[in-house]
Design an enzyme around this catalytic site. Structure first.
Site, PDB file in Angstrom:
ATOM      1  CB  ALA A  18      -0.913  -0.010   1.225  1.00 41.93           C
ATOM      2  NE  ARG A  24      -1.654   4.861 -12.572  1.00 43.10           N
ATOM      3  CZ  ARG A  24      -1.604   3.534 -12.755  1.00 43.10           C
ATOM      4  NH1 ARG A  24      -2.170   2.985 -13.808  1.00 43.10           N
ATOM      5  NH2 ARG A  24      -0.981   2.759 -11.871  1.00 43.10           N
ATOM      6  CB  THR A  89       4.827  -4.687  -6.805  1.00 40.34           C
ATOM      7  OG1 THR A  89       5.305  -5.150  -8.079  1.00 40.34           O
ATOM      8  CG2 THR A  89       3.669  -3.733  -7.052  1.00 40.34           C
ATOM      9  CE1 TYR A 393     -24.640  27.684  23.599  1.00 36.57           C
ATOM     10  CE2 TYR A 393     -25.305  28.913  21.653  1.00 36.57           C
ATOM     11  CZ  TYR A 393     -24.320  28.492  22.523  1.00 36.57           C
ATOM     12  OH  TYR A 393     -23.026  28.876  22.319  1.00 36.57           O
TER      13      TYR A 393
HETATM   14  C1  UD1 Z   1       0.085  -4.333 -10.730  1.00 34.03           C
HETATM   15  C2  UD1 Z   1       0.820  -5.545 -11.312  1.00 34.03           C
HETATM   16  C3  UD1 Z   1       0.085  -6.030 -12.546  1.00 34.03           C
HETATM   17  C4  UD1 Z   1      -1.349  -6.377 -12.170  1.00 34.03           C
HETATM   18  C5  UD1 Z   1      -2.042  -5.191 -11.505  1.00 34.03           C
HETATM   19  C6  UD1 Z   1      -3.369  -5.629 -10.945  1.00 34.03           C
HETATM   20  C7  UD1 Z   1       3.212  -5.371 -10.839  1.00 34.03           C
HETATM   21  C8  UD1 Z   1       4.525  -4.966 -11.370  1.00 34.03           C
HETATM   22  N1  UD1 Z   1       2.157  -5.174 -11.639  1.00 34.03           N
HETATM   23  O1  UD1 Z   1       0.142  -3.270 -11.677  1.00 34.03           O
HETATM   24  O2  UD1 Z   1       0.710  -7.189 -13.065  1.00 34.03           O
HETATM   25  O3  UD1 Z   1      -2.067  -6.784 -13.345  1.00 34.03           O
HETATM   26  O4  UD1 Z   1      -1.257  -4.695 -10.421  1.00 34.03           O
HETATM   27  O5  UD1 Z   1      -4.014  -4.549 -10.357  1.00 34.03           O
HETATM   28  O6  UD1 Z   1       3.151  -5.853  -9.737  1.00 34.03           O
HETATM   29  N2  UD1 Z   1       3.075  -0.521  -4.403  1.00 34.03           N
HETATM   30  C9  UD1 Z   1       3.925  -0.378  -3.338  1.00 34.03           C
HETATM   31  N3  UD1 Z   1       5.198   0.043  -3.559  1.00 34.03           N
HETATM   32  C10 UD1 Z   1       5.674   0.311  -4.801  1.00 34.03           C
HETATM   33  C11 UD1 Z   1       4.801   0.141  -5.894  1.00 34.03           C
HETATM   34  C12 UD1 Z   1       3.502  -0.269  -5.670  1.00 34.03           C
HETATM   35  O7  UD1 Z   1       3.543  -0.625  -2.197  1.00 34.03           O
HETATM   36  O8  UD1 Z   1       6.840   0.667  -4.915  1.00 34.03           O
HETATM   37  C13 UD1 Z   1       1.706  -0.973  -4.170  1.00 34.03           C
HETATM   38  C14 UD1 Z   1       0.670   0.036  -4.607  1.00 34.03           C
HETATM   39  O9  UD1 Z   1       0.310   0.862  -3.519  1.00 34.03           O
HETATM   40  C15 UD1 Z   1      -0.509  -0.835  -5.056  1.00 34.03           C
HETATM   41  C16 UD1 Z   1       0.142  -2.134  -5.476  1.00 34.03           C
HETATM   42  O10 UD1 Z   1       1.454  -2.127  -4.933  1.00 34.03           O
HETATM   43  O11 UD1 Z   1      -1.381  -1.076  -3.976  1.00 34.03           O
HETATM   44  C17 UD1 Z   1       0.197  -2.268  -6.996  1.00 34.03           C
HETATM   45  O12 UD1 Z   1       0.952  -1.181  -7.550  1.00 34.03           O
HETATM   46  P1  UD1 Z   1       0.478  -0.399  -8.837  1.00 34.03           P
HETATM   47  O13 UD1 Z   1       1.491   0.620  -9.152  1.00 34.03           O
HETATM   48  O14 UD1 Z   1      -0.914   0.029  -8.698  1.00 34.03           O
HETATM   49  O15 UD1 Z   1       0.582  -1.569  -9.936  1.00 34.03           O
HETATM   50  P2  UD1 Z   1      -0.213  -1.728 -11.285  1.00 34.03           P
HETATM   51  O16 UD1 Z   1       0.407  -0.866 -12.327  1.00 34.03           O
HETATM   52  O17 UD1 Z   1      -1.656  -1.585 -11.044  1.00 34.03           O
HETATM   53 CA    CA Z   2      -2.915  -0.878  -9.313  1.00 34.87          CA
END
Ligand code: UD1
Ligand code: CA
Length: 467
Positions: A18, A24, A89, A393
């Site tokens: 999270a 975005r 992630t 009041y």
């Molecule tokens: C991610 C997946 C994608 C999947 C999609 C589903 C990866 C690389 N991609 O893409 O394959 O289809 O979710 O919704 O995993 N987060 C962190 N730290 C970071 C980056 C992200 O905690 O450095 C958290 C974000 O808060 C979020 C989650 O990880 O809750 C997913 O990150 P986000 O950037 O939304 O990934 P997507 O581009 O949606």
């Molecule tokens: Ca996402």
């Protein structure tokens, strides 16, 4: 329940990612705090995590971590992990792994995917074995998701992100939902081997799939409902998920025996429990915790927050009820406002443009039109006339008005608190009452009427016309 059985077989720990910037969303509020059904996105994910009955839940936070943590300060047993720089992630999971107990199975959930079910995540845990399990979904429009890559024998060999995908790969409609499970030891190893060699220069968690496949480890998949895969990356997706959430809540109420005049025109921002045969008309909004007895009827356009409504209560259109306890058989509205601390006994009638606050009204009491009852108690079977007001009041402090049983308060009475009106007292219309009214007394506090005979009303002067 299978979750219990699962927990006894293997120790499960959940890691919720999270820490994303939520760019975005274009918001000063961290993405995971944006509300879905009146509760932060992250709260929904933590519910799912909790339903897996894990030994621990780790939450990786970054952006405004203090604000996120403060929001969940009463949620016990969370282990917070800070990811200072957002490097993907895989990097986020890498921060949490050292905190996970050895010999556990790790399930990764995304903080921005609030519709993920515990069933899907639980199946991933059971499927993971010595390898990796991912939850996948088949989408008509896979834009934005990581695509599942399979070899000629149908085995999963990797996940490619949209930005890194070839045109051919982009046509794949099988996507990664983000839910992933594997043993701690394997994930520690695989995450340690990730490289940021992709378009975004990030450590992708999804790359652990290809790493596992290359080592000949089993990559299993669990198919999720397409709705579960949906994440919130922007406001349009937030609105889309809100509708899905509302539709689910509506279905749940209907399954419990509630008639919804239009299931697309109800909003539940919190939770509602309801007995059989309630009827809820269009554009009703529920907030917080609301409990409805049997046969409750709610008219169009009402807003009901943190309240309990007993059997057979009727709420007429456009009423607002907040922090109230309403006993069986009451009739409220139209256009009534019950504020916090309102307690109504059985069969009380509150009519149009009546406001109550910190007020208890005994069984059968009626305030049918245009009244304000604040910091007041009224006994049983009393009648509060139109336009009557408790003056609670004095500009500095609030004072109480205590009205007994069977009291008749005439129209337009001004009841200056602190004030006691005893049982069966009678207050004349238009009175200003400042001192105690005894049992069965008639109180009249108003200027006497004078009729002046032979009075000549002012006549209009004739306007002089210019010659
Ligand atoms: C991610 C997946 C994608 C999947 C999609 C589903 C990866 C690389 N991609 O893409 O394959 O289809 O979710 O919704 O995993 N987060 C962190 N730290 C970071 C980056 C992200 O905690 O450095 C958290 C974000 O808060 C979020 C989650 O990880 O809750 C997913 O990150 P986000 O950037 O939304 O990934 P997507 O581009 O949606
Ligand atoms: Ca996402």
């Amino acid at each position: 329940m299978y979750c219990n059985e699962m927990a006894s077989r293997m120790a499960v720990e959940v890691v919720v990612l999270a820490a994303g910037a939520g760019t975005r969303m274009r918001s000063a509020v961290p993405k995971v705090l944006h509300p879905l059904g009146g509760r932060p996105l992250l709260a929904h994910v933590l519910d799912t995590a909790g339903n897996l009955q894990p030994n621990r839940i780790h939450v990786v936070v970054g952006e405004q971590s203090d604000r996120v943590r403060a929001c969940f300060s009463d949620h016990s047993g969370l282990s917070w992990v800070l990811q200072e720089s957002r490097r993907g992630t895989g990097h986020a999971l890498g921060k949490a792994i050292p905190e996970v107990s050895d010999n556990s199975t790790v399930v990764v959930l995304f903080g921005d995917a609030p519709l993920t079910s515990a069933d899907t995540a639980g199946r991933c845990v059971r499927e993971s074995g010595d390898g990796v399990a991912v939850a996948i979904a088949q989408l008509d429009d896979p834009t934005g998701f990581g695509r599942i890559l399979r070899d000629d024998d149908g085995r999963i060999v990797g996940i490619v992100e949209e930005r890194d995908a070839s045109e051919a790969q982009k046509s794949i409609t099988e996507v990664n939902t983000g839910v992933l499970a594997a043993s701690k030891s394997l994930l520690e190893d695989l995450v340690g081997s990730l490289r940021p060699d992709n378009e975004q220069g990030e450590y992708y968690l999804t790359d652990v799939v290809a790493l596992a496949a290359k080592r000949g480890l089993r990559v299993s998949s669990v198919t999720a409902d397409p709705e579960e895969s949906l994440g919130v990356n922007d406001r349009a997706q937030l609105a889309q998920l809100e509708r899905i959430h509302q539709r689910r809540e509506a279905s749940r109420l209907m399954a419990a025996g509630v008639t919804l005049v239009d299931p697309d025109r109800i909003d539940i921002r919190g939770s509602v429990s309801a007995g059989h045969d309630c009827v809820i008309d269009v554009n009703v909004v529920f907030e917080g915790e609301v409990s409805l007895g049997e046969g409750v009827n709610i008219g169009p356009g009402c807003v009901i927050r943190d309240s309990v409504l007993g059997d057979g209560v009727r709420v007429e259109p456009m009423s607002a009820i907040d922090g109230a306890s309403v006993a069986a058989g009451c009739r409220i509205g139209p256009f009534a406002r019950l504020r916090p601390g309102t307690e109504l006994g059985e069969s009380v009638h509150i009519g149009n443009f009546v406001e109550t606050k910190k007020a208890s009204l005994g069984a059968g009491t009626k305030a049918n039109h245009l009244a304000y009852l604040g910091d007041a108690s009224v006994g049983e079977g009393s009648n509060i006339g139109a336009g009557s007001v408790t003056c609670n009041y004095d500009g500095v402090d609030k004072h109480r008005t205590e009205i007994g049983d069977g009291v008749f308060v005439g129209t337009n009475a001004t009841l200056v608190a602190p004030l006691v009106v005893e049982d069966e007292a009678y207050i004349g219309a238009g009175s200003t009452i400042t001192t105690k009214v005894g049992r069965k007394d008639l109180a009249v506090g108003r200027g006497r009427q004078r009729n002046i005979q032979g009075w000549t009303p002012p006549a209009k002067r004739k306007r002089r016309t210019k010659e």
